[in-house]
Write an enzyme that holds these catalytic residues in place. Structure first.
Site, short mmCIF file in Angstrom:
data_model
loop_
_atom_site.label_atom_id
_atom_site.label_comp_id
_atom_site.label_asym_id
_atom_site.label_seq_id
_atom_site.Cartn_x
_atom_site.Cartn_y
_atom_site.Cartn_z
N GLY A 7 0.83 -1.20 0.00
CA GLY A 7 0.00 0.00 0.00
C GLY A 7 0.86 1.24 0.00
N GLY A 8 0.33 2.30 0.59
CA GLY A 8 1.05 3.57 0.63
C GLY A 8 2.39 3.48 1.34
N GLY A 51 22.57 13.50 -30.50
CA GLY A 51 22.06 14.01 -29.22
C GLY A 51 22.62 13.23 -28.05
N ALA A 52 22.89 11.95 -28.29
CA ALA A 52 23.42 11.13 -27.20
C ALA A 52 24.84 11.58 -26.84
CB ALA A 52 23.39 9.66 -27.60
C1 HXC Z 1 -3.28 -4.58 12.39
C2 HXC Z 1 -2.22 -6.46 11.62
C3 HXC Z 1 -2.09 -5.88 10.33
C4 HXC Z 1 -2.61 -4.57 10.14
C5 HXC Z 1 -1.15 -7.80 10.31
N1 HXC Z 1 -1.62 -7.63 11.55
N2 HXC Z 1 -1.44 -6.74 9.55
N3 HXC Z 1 -2.80 -5.80 12.64
N4 HXC Z 1 -3.19 -3.95 11.20
N5 HXC Z 1 -2.49 -3.95 8.99
C6 HXC Z 1 -1.47 -8.53 12.68
C7 HXC Z 1 -2.24 -9.82 12.54
O1 HXC Z 1 -3.57 -9.66 13.01
C8 HXC Z 1 -1.44 -10.73 13.47
O2 HXC Z 1 -1.77 -10.39 14.80
C9 HXC Z 1 -0.01 -10.26 13.26
O3 HXC Z 1 -0.12 -8.93 12.75
C10 HXC Z 1 0.75 -11.08 12.25
O4 HXC Z 1 -0.02 -11.17 11.07
P1 HXC Z 1 -0.38 -12.56 10.37
O5 HXC Z 1 -1.51 -12.30 9.45
O6 HXC Z 1 -0.56 -13.61 11.41
O7 HXC Z 1 0.97 -12.88 9.59
P2 HXC Z 1 1.13 -13.52 8.16
O8 HXC Z 1 0.27 -14.73 8.01
O9 HXC Z 1 2.61 -13.69 7.98
O10 HXC Z 1 0.61 -12.43 7.11
C11 HXC Z 1 1.25 -11.19 7.03
C12 HXC Z 1 0.44 -10.22 6.13
C13 HXC Z 1 -1.04 -10.20 6.57
C14 HXC Z 1 0.57 -10.70 4.68
C15 HXC Z 1 1.11 -8.86 6.23
O11 HXC Z 1 -1.09 -10.01 7.99
C16 HXC Z 1 -1.82 -9.11 5.92
O12 HXC Z 1 -2.24 -9.25 4.75
N6 HXC Z 1 -2.08 -8.04 6.68
C17 HXC Z 1 -2.81 -6.91 6.16
C18 HXC Z 1 -1.93 -6.10 5.30
C19 HXC Z 1 -2.59 -4.83 4.82
O13 HXC Z 1 -3.53 -4.89 4.02
N7 HXC Z 1 -2.19 -3.72 5.41
C20 HXC Z 1 -2.67 -2.45 5.06
C21 HXC Z 1 -1.87 -2.02 3.86
S1 HXC Z 1 -2.32 -0.43 3.34
P3 HXC Z 1 -1.68 -11.44 15.99
O14 HXC Z 1 -2.26 -10.71 17.16
O15 HXC Z 1 -2.48 -12.62 15.54
O16 HXC Z 1 -0.24 -11.77 16.14
C22 HXC Z 1 -1.41 0.53 4.25
C23 HXC Z 1 -1.72 1.96 4.00
C24 HXC Z 1 -0.56 2.82 4.28
O17 HXC Z 1 -0.60 0.14 4.97
C25 HXC Z 1 -0.97 4.22 3.87
C26 HXC Z 1 0.17 5.14 3.85
C27 HXC Z 1 -0.22 6.47 3.31
#
Ligand code: HXC
Length: 511
Positions: free
Chosen positions: A169-170, A401-402
């Protein structure tokens, strides 16, 4: 030890375990190191000093009030690399997925600000699930703060990033705003939209490595600058880069430069046949101290090579056309890659050595539609804007040009040297003869024979370095084996170069 002191140490010990043994085991089972192990790989042994271990999140919604996230999921501080001060932060995936909330972001912003204040490089180690969903807009605001700090530090301190897990994402925009991005095979992943969402939106099925793994960003997108197979290799390379950027080796005096190694093999690198390619890498190796080349974006746009050498001890940026790939033509990606590298060097006062063998810009619809005009313009802009010492060596072709674009005298090169094999002209002999002698060839009894004579005639007059030297655009024509010595002497003379530029808010580089 008092009770309070013992409690303090126990508390520290507990926090340093991050998300606990199980989460650490999971991290290891994926072939990844923990946040703290990574800092050990980065810094000289025992020099890392942690700051903000006790920082705690302020969130309460969705059960967050009771949630303990050690160090709020990111280890921050400073340490030393070969004795040089370096700041770093390392996201701890074992602590709630290394997710970024308000306080996690504040910790990162604090080290960014410390690094800027002390003018020390910063290393970011990314391994995170992204914005901590429970913290909503406060998490997003945290990213905004980090991006702003990336931009404020840009061009002042080197910003280095290692993507060692998810970065989605961002969140990808912090690495994208930094100077050097490292990725590791099978571990790193970076994309705006991950495979799961992609499947939902477009129906496309793609693995995370195929979408945004180390190879993709090193070879295709150009978003990564270095690719390694293990975290150990990655940190060893980051350390090497930090030393290159921060530590000049003992420089030799003027007399010793005259004795710089003369590699006689250099005299045989350029083949007699101008259509036959050769490796520009051997030219770089023949000029560099110890023949060492620290290549930047080796896999992206390999028709131009960029990277660092030491020359007479001083870190020097090299930009070199590679005749082995696309005959060394400039295209969109090569222009972007070289322009970015030149600006990185200029920002950090690294002199520029250009090695030129370029037949022109890559022709074709895809290049024109893709905007080779504005992308190619970046290269001209970057060279003319750079105020560091600039030395160019023309080894063979320098057409049209290069020729101007590859740091010619006209764009502000301080010294231009040419090898006797150099051909400095508006275009190649065949194309030129077909245009300027078109009538004579058409009217000749044997047009093919006439064409050959005209080409030879053009080659004799134009395809050499002497016309450019007579006009003062080439300072000297040198035997290839003299290159290391002559280029070394030129940079030595330019060591204290100062150039006055018109003060302005900023220029407007074509993007
Ligand atoms: C809160 C999160 C989280 C999130 C993971 N966790 N992502 N908690 N917010 N974004 C937590 C899980 O609940 C879990 O908690 C622990 O972190 C580990 O994650 P798992 O899923 O168990 O690990 P894994 O199977 O290895 O998968 C990793 C992952 C997946 C691929 C990153 O967790 C995932 O898809 N997360 C969401 C990613 C996402 O969409 N993020 C937002 C992106 S957009 P526990 O308590 O069980 O240990 C963004 C915007 C930024 O970031 C904007 C900037 C301008």
């Amino acid at each position: 030890m008092t009770k309070e002191q013992r409690e303090l140490l126990e508390k520290k010990e507990m926090f340093r375990k991050g998300g606990g043994i199980k989460a650490i085991e999971k991290q290891h089972s994926m072939g990844k190191h923990t946040a703290r192990e990574r800092l050990e790989l980065l810094f000289d042994p025992g020099t890392f000093v942690e700051t903000g271990l006790f920082v705690k999140h302020h969130a309460s919604a969705f059960g967050m009030a009771e949630k303990v996230i050690p160090a709020d999921g990111v280890v921050t501080g400073y340490g030393y690399v070969e004795g040089h001060l370096v700041y770093a932060y390392s996201q701890d995936f074992t602590a709630l997925g290394g997710t970024l909330g308000e306080m996690h972001a504040n910790k990162i912003a604090a080290v960014q600000e410390e690094a800027l204040k002390t003018r020390a490089p910063i290393v970011a180690i990314n391994d995170s699930g992204g914005a901590r969903i429970q913290e909503g807009v406060n998490a997003l605001g945290g990213y905004g703060k980090i991006f702003t700090n990336n931009i404020r530090s840009s061009g002042i301190i080197p910003q280095i990033c290692a993507i060692l897990g998810p970065c989605a994402g961002g969140a990808v925009y912090s690495p994208a705003l930094m100077d050097f991005v490292f990725m590791v095979d099978d571990i790193s992943q970076m994309f705006i939209t991950g495979p799961r969402v992609l499947k939902e939106v477009t129906g496309e099925t793609v693995s995370s490595q195929e979408l945004g793994g180390a190879r993709i960003h090193s070879e295709i997108s150009g978003c990564a600058h270095f690719r390694d197979s293990t975290e150990e290799e990655c940190f060893a390379r980051i350390r090497k880069l930090l030393v290159l950027l921060t530590e000049p080796e003992q420089q030799k005096g003027k007399e010793e430069i005259q004795g710089l190694r003369r590699d006689q093999n250099m005299d045989y690198i350029v083949p007699a046949n101008p259509r036959q390619p050769y490796s520009m890498r051997s030219v770089i190796d023949g000029i560099a101290d110890r023949g060492e080349f620290f290549e930047y974006q080796a896999e992206f746009a390999p028709n131009i090579r960029t990277g660092f050498i030491r020359l007479n001890g001083r870190c020097t940026g090299v930009i070199a056309n590679e005749p082995m790939v696309l005959a060394g033509c400039l295209d969109i990606n090569a222009s972007d890659k070289a322009a970015r590298f030149i600006r990185t060097c200029d920002a950090f006062e690294i002199p520029l050595l250009t090695l030129e063998d370029v037949p022109g810009y890559l022709p074709g619809k895809s290049q024109e539609y893709g905007g080779i005009i504005r992308h190619g313009a970046k290269l001209l802009y970057a060279y003319a804007e750079a105020s560091v010492p600039k030395v160019t060596v023309i080894t063979r072709k320098a057409y049209g040009g290069a020729y101007i674009g590859m740091c010619s005298k006209h764009l502000g090169a301080d010294y231009v040297f040419a090898w006797p094999s150099a051909e400095i002209a508006v275009m190649g002999a065949e194309g030129a003869a077909n245009i300027i002698f078109a009538k004579e060839i058409r009217q000749a009894e044997d047009p093919e024979e006439k064409r050959k004579t005209c080409i030879r005639q053009y080659e004799e007059v134009m395809m050499n370095p002497y016309l450019a030297a007579e006009s003062g655009y080439v300072q000297d024509i040198i035997v290839p084996s003299q290159t290391r010595e002559r280029v070394g002497a030129a940079f030595h003379a330019l060591a204290h170069k100062m150039e006055q530029r018109i003060q302005k808010k900023h220029g407007n580089i074509p993007l």
